[in-house]
Design a protein around this motif. Structure first.
Motif, PDB file in Angstrom:
ATOM      1  N   ARG A  28      28.346  35.482   7.050  1.00 35.86           N
ATOM      2  CA  ARG A  28      27.985  35.361   7.923  1.00 35.86           C
ATOM      3  C   ARG A  28      28.426  33.883   8.404  1.00 35.86           C
ATOM      4  O   ARG A  28      27.757  33.399   9.648  1.00 35.86           O
ATOM      5  CB  ARG A  28      26.130  35.764   7.732  1.00 35.86           C
ATOM      6  N   MET A  40      27.839  39.748  -4.211  1.00 38.45           N
ATOM      7  CA  MET A  40      28.638  40.220  -3.078  1.00 38.45           C
ATOM      8  C   MET A  40      27.412  40.260  -1.978  1.00 38.45           C
ATOM      9  O   MET A  40      27.716  39.623  -1.218  1.00 38.45           O
ATOM     10  CB  MET A  40      27.787  42.011  -3.487  1.00 38.45           C
ATOM     11  N   LYS A  41      26.139  39.579  -2.363  1.00 36.70           N
ATOM     12  CA  LYS A  41      25.248  39.068  -1.440  1.00 36.70           C
ATOM     13  C   LYS A  41      25.669  37.404  -0.924  1.00 36.70           C
ATOM     14  O   LYS A  41      25.016  37.616  -0.127  1.00 36.70           O
ATOM     15  CB  LYS A  41      23.549  39.296  -2.387  1.00 36.70           C
ATOM     16  N   ALA A  42      25.469  36.610  -2.249  1.00 35.63           N
ATOM     17  CA  ALA A  42      26.286  35.549  -2.313  1.00 35.63           C
ATOM     18  C   ALA A  42      27.369  35.172  -0.706  1.00 35.63           C
ATOM     19  O   ALA A  42      27.714  34.950  -0.171  1.00 35.63           O
ATOM     20  CB  ALA A  42      26.511  35.283  -2.784  1.00 35.63           C
ATOM     21  N   ARG A  82      32.938  44.941  -3.764  1.00 36.09           N
ATOM     22  CA  ARG A  82      33.229  45.620  -5.239  1.00 36.09           C
ATOM     23  C   ARG A  82      34.031  45.915  -6.188  1.00 36.09           C
ATOM     24  O   ARG A  82      33.952  45.326  -7.481  1.00 36.09           O
ATOM     25  CB  ARG A  82      31.646  46.579  -5.255  1.00 36.09           C
ATOM     26  N   HIS A 135      27.274  30.217  -5.727  1.00 38.15           N
ATOM     27  CA  HIS A 135      28.655  30.050  -4.561  1.00 38.15           C
ATOM     28  C   HIS A 135      29.472  29.509  -5.225  1.00 38.15           C
ATOM     29  O   HIS A 135      30.737  28.785  -4.939  1.00 38.15           O
ATOM     30  CB  HIS A 135      27.710  29.689  -3.630  1.00 38.15           C
ATOM     31  N   ASP A 191      26.028  43.030  -8.173  1.00 38.54           N
ATOM     32  CA  ASP A 191      25.319  42.770  -6.475  1.00 38.54           C
ATOM     33  C   ASP A 191      25.571  41.709  -6.329  1.00 38.54           C
ATOM     34  O   ASP A 191      24.589  41.150  -4.817  1.00 38.54           O
ATOM     35  CB  ASP A 191      23.966  43.424  -6.625  1.00 38.54           C
ATOM     36  N   GLU A 192      24.445  40.272  -6.998  1.00 39.06           N
ATOM     37  CA  GLU A 192      24.291  39.374  -5.914  1.00 39.06           C
ATOM     38  C   GLU A 192      25.555  38.463  -5.446  1.00 39.06           C
ATOM     39  O   GLU A 192      25.528  37.496  -5.041  1.00 39.06           O
ATOM     40  CB  GLU A 192      24.083  38.489  -7.638  1.00 39.06           C
ATOM     41  N   GLU A 246      28.606  38.092   1.101  1.00 35.24           N
ATOM     42  CA  GLU A 246      28.123  38.744   2.472  1.00 35.24           C
ATOM     43  C   GLU A 246      26.636  36.758   3.512  1.00 35.24           C
ATOM     44  O   GLU A 246      27.147  37.152   4.553  1.00 35.24           O
ATOM     45  CB  GLU A 246      27.294  40.001   2.686  1.00 35.24           C
ATOM     46  N   GLN A 247      25.864  36.797   2.903  1.00 32.43           N
ATOM     47  CA  GLN A 247      25.537  34.502   2.881  1.00 32.43           C
ATOM     48  C   GLN A 247      26.931  34.340   3.877  1.00 32.43           C
ATOM     49  O   GLN A 247      27.060  33.674   4.513  1.00 32.43           O
ATOM     50  CB  GLN A 247      24.864  34.392   1.765  1.00 32.43           C
TER      51      GLN A 247
END
Length: 587
Positions: A288, A280-282, A260, A243, A277-278, A284-285
């Protein structure tokens, strides 16, 4: 400062001491810090951005910014205005607005006597955050001046016999003379002047309607400006390296539709312990959170921090902001009722200046309208000024069963009842409902935190003002965090964590309790029924448990050392009532 630099302060002081709307003395001049909507564009650089997603959503901003630094060679200086407006000549005593002296920039001088002018010593404030020059003209004429002020000339004279207000005399060319005695007392200006609603830090066109009776104050008095600071500790996942990485590149990652591809083009995963991928997930979080899809606006930030503090978060990366591990090989005396000890080897706290008040410090009982704004309402920025503190700490959790048994004692609840009544009365006096119940658990843990800070300031090498408490008290929480509260290198000296690693943690806590069992103001202190602001303390004074204001999150209220050590006539009031039977292990 705007234009040519006229002085300097530390970044942290622009949050806690000299923030927007505060007065600052620079040599013989006095200035006021201007609103953040007038702060320089040089702050827009990414290096000045501070993120703490949980706190951002609660304060409804997109981010925070560090106050400007002189590294911008003057382009990033904080703008100020000259305040107070009235100045006097030390030679003749003539008192008038600074522009009437013919000075518009630089040091104000009397051209007749070639002397630097002295800013007015007095101002008036109201509880709605307004501030103005002291109404000398109306004071001299008891609120009914003949004609307009432009037709009269005023002087300020000092008898020189003492620094008392009665020896300061305001004289008018019409022959009226009045001393300043009584001018600073509450209600002294009733019938003489009404609040002008001035907000000079925002501009001359930002006055408000106000029916308050202003109160005279010396411009250097602490009551002229109190900061309203909100804070949060960075906890997982926001404290983790991934983060921190996306925060650094948020401008590029925040709104891109080809996430990506952007991550690959920037090669962000190279040399990291996490993949694309990790990342991208962070991202997106984080998106949000900023879109309000995850509700932190009404979240209990302290409950989340408490859960993080009672769990182990090992160090997995050098740039990690939160490392919290159990104390190893530590044997605690069961009599201290410490159920868990965690070494917070690294933490990051973000402190945000949200608003400020005058005359009285901020209180949970305040109507939000009482908080003075940092910016013009029609130019609301999407950020607030903040600083981040990197440091260390120790977290202690008390035994819930022992606490529950102690709290159920009638003598304990009776002891705390006056504090709860005083706290409720504070809200009722301001037309609001109390936000919480003052429990024995809160007062006990708060007083214990103060006792430990005072003890550790002697053992750890930190002054008490460099340590800070963070309390976690509710039906499900019973903990306290003592951590470094300084933004400079003193925050990472290791002296706090050393209290655990030395193996003498129980000894230091025992000494802290022993130390507050006696006060040089006893028996007056221990027998006090209520004391402090709004009668929100019992046995607590500057000789025993009060701390510097910067160290206490309750403004030195809700304290009672009798809940730690008991009373001579009733030892069961004290949670550590065993103390009377155990000899001291320290000085």
């Amino acid at each position: 400062m705007s234009g040519n630099s006229i002085g300097g302060v530390r970044r942290a002081q622009l949050i806690t001491t000299y923030g927007v709307g505060a007065l600052i003395a620079v040599e013989s001049n006095s200035y006021m810090i201007a609103g953040i909507d007038r702060w320089p564009d040089a702050m827009d650089g990414n290096e000045n951005v501070v993120h703490e997603p949980r706190l951002q959503q609660q304060l409804r901003v997109s981010g925070f910014r560090l106050p400007p630094s002189s590294q911008y060679d003057g382009r990033g200086d904080v703008p100020v205005i000259r305040f107070p407006v009235f100045h006097s000549c030390p030679e003749s005593g003539t008192l008038k607005e600074h522009w009437k002296w013919g000075n518009h920039r630089g040091t104000a001088k009397c051209k007749v006597h070639d002397r630097e002018l002295v800013p007015s010593r007095f101002v008036v404030c109201c509880t709605n955050g307004h501030i103005d020059d002291f109404p000398y003209f109306r004071w001299v004429h008891a609120g009914s001046p003949p004609g307009s002020a432009s037709e009269h000339e005023m002087t300020i004279e000092s008898a020189g016999r003492s620094a008392a207000l009665r020896d300061i005399v305001i004289a008018c060319s019409c022959g009226k003379r009045v001393s300043m005695e009584g001018a600073l007392s509450r209600g002294a200006l009733k019938g003489i002047a009404r609040c002008t609603g001035r907000r000079p830090w925002l501009g001359s066109d930002q006055n408000q309607e106000c029916n308050e009776v202003p109160r005279g104050m010396q411009r250097g008095a602490s009551g002229v400006w109190f900061s309203e600071v909100r804070s949060a500790i960075s906890i997982p996942p926001w404290s983790e390296a991934i983060h921190k990485l996306i925060e650094k590149h948020w401008k590029a990652l925040g709104k891109t539709r080809h996430l990506r591809d952007t991550i690959e083009d920037m090669d962000l995963a190279r040399g990291k312990s996490f993949g694309i991928d990790e990342i991208m997930k962070a991202v997106e979080q984080r998106r949000r959170i900023e879109a309000g899809l995850e509700d932190y606006a009404n979240a209990d930030l302290k409950a989340e921090e408490y859960e993080a503090l009672i769990r182990t978060t090992p160090e997995t990366a050098r740039d990690q902001d939160f490392v919290c591990v159990p104390a190893e090989n530590l044997e605690m005396d069961p009599a201290l009722a410490v159920a868990q000890t965690m070494r917070v080897k690294r933490l990051r706290e973000v402190r945000v200046l949200e608003a400020f008040t005058r005359i009285e410090p901020p209180s949970p009982a305040d109507d939000r309208k009482r908080l003075a704004s940092l910016y013009r309402e029609d130019e609301r920025p999407d950020w607030l000024p903040a600083i981040e503190v990197i440091g260390e700490g120790v977290f202690l959790r008390l035994d819930q069963e022992r606490l529950a048994e102690w709290e159920s004692r009638p003598e304990v609840t009776e002891r705390v009842a006056p504090l709860d009544r005083g706290y409720r009365q504070r809200f009722w006096d301001r037309g609001t409902e109390p936000d919480r119940v003052i429990t024995p658990r809160l007062v006990l843990i708060h007083t214990l935190a103060h006792a430990i800070i005072n003890e550790w300031s002697l053992d750890s090498g930190y002054p008490a003002a460099a340590l800070r408490e963070r309390l976690y008290t509710s039906n499900s929480m019973a903990g306290l965090l003592i951590y470094t509260a300084t933004s400079d290198s003193a925050g990472s000296l290791g002296g706090i964590v050393a209290q655990v690693e030395s193996g003498d943690l129980d000894g230091s806590i025992r000494r802290a309790i022993e130390r507050v069992s006696w006060c040089s103001a006893d028996p007056l202190c221990i027998e006090t029924q209520t004391s402090g602001v709004d009668n929100l303390n019992r046995a607590a004074c500057h000789a025993c448990v009060l701390l510097p204001e910067t160290s206490c999150e309750e403004y030195n209220t809700l304290l009672d050392r009798a809940l730690l050590t008991g009373l001579h006539e009733n030892n069961s009031v004290g949670f550590f009532s065993w103390r009377a039977a155990i000899p001291s292990t320290g000085d």
